[in-house]
Scaffold this active site. Structure first.
Site, PDB file in Angstrom:
ATOM      1  CD  GLN A 119      -2.978  -0.941   2.476  1.00  0.00           C
ATOM      2  OE1 GLN A 119      -2.642  -1.510   3.499  1.00  0.00           O
ATOM      3  NE2 GLN A 119      -3.832  -0.193   2.321  1.00  0.00           N
ATOM      4  CB  CYS A 152      -8.938  -0.918   2.204  1.00  0.00           C
ATOM      5  SG  CYS A 152      -7.390  -1.177   1.702  1.00  0.00           S
TER       6      CYS A 152
END
Ligand code: NI
Length: 182
Positions: A51, A92
């Site tokens: 990420q 998320c």
């Protein structure tokens, strides 16, 4: 410590499969520190290296209320998944502002390297099990929106692209439906 930039869906770099860590050296420890810093800054409960555009198999998690129980996983492997599943609402940091219910195995057995590079095994259930599975998905180039219908996923993608264009994604914490996310 550095705050790292979090990539947002549908960025293609989120689809890269992360490489195993070869040595738990100072570079890896620095990455873990930066990832915890970034996760706390973003008010997340979990973050995978993918990420933040680091394609190594590293995950950080803190699901405690007081944000003082750091868990990190290096080269995590799922050894066992229960047949019993749990439905949880997931969010998320790479899909800011969107939450969907995902069904996953309720308990898992995991192996990971510790700070000294030794292999350890442990069981997890509930939110921690969900979180670990969500983060390992990231290391494999997968997102929680891959677990929902194509229709819903496409709708979320369109909205995020528009928010990004409008410059409205940066202020995730001020979004009305702000909740914890991984
Ligand atoms: Ni996530």
């Amino acid at each position: 410590m550095n705050k790292l930039e979090v990539l947002h869906f549908p960025d293609k770099r989120l689809r890269k499969v992360a490489e195993p860590v070869k040595n738990v050296d100072q570079e890896i420890k620095n990455i873990i520190d930066d990832m915890f810093f970034t996760m706390y800054e973003e008010k997340g409960i979990g973050l995978a290296a993918t990420q933040v555009n680091i394609h190594k198999r590293i995950i950080v998690i803190d699901i405690s209320e007081n944000k003082n129980e750091k868990i990190f996983l290096i080269n995590p492997e799922i050894l066992l998944l229960s047949d019993e599943t749990d439905d949880m609402e997931e969010g998320c940091l790479s899909v800011p502002g969107f939450y969907e219910t995902v069904s996953r195995p309720k308990t898992i057995k995991v192996s990971s390297l510790d700070y000294e590079g030794n292999l350890k095994e442990f069981h997890a259930d509930g939110l921690l099990a969900t979180c670990i599975q969500h983060e390992i998905d990231h290391l494999n180039g997968k997102l929680f929106v891959d677990h929902i219908s194509t229709l819903k996923r496409n709708r979320i993608e369109k909205k995020i692209v528009k928010l990004k264009k409008d410059g409205a994604l940066a202020s995730r914490k001020s979004m009305p439906n702000y909740k914890s996310a991984t």
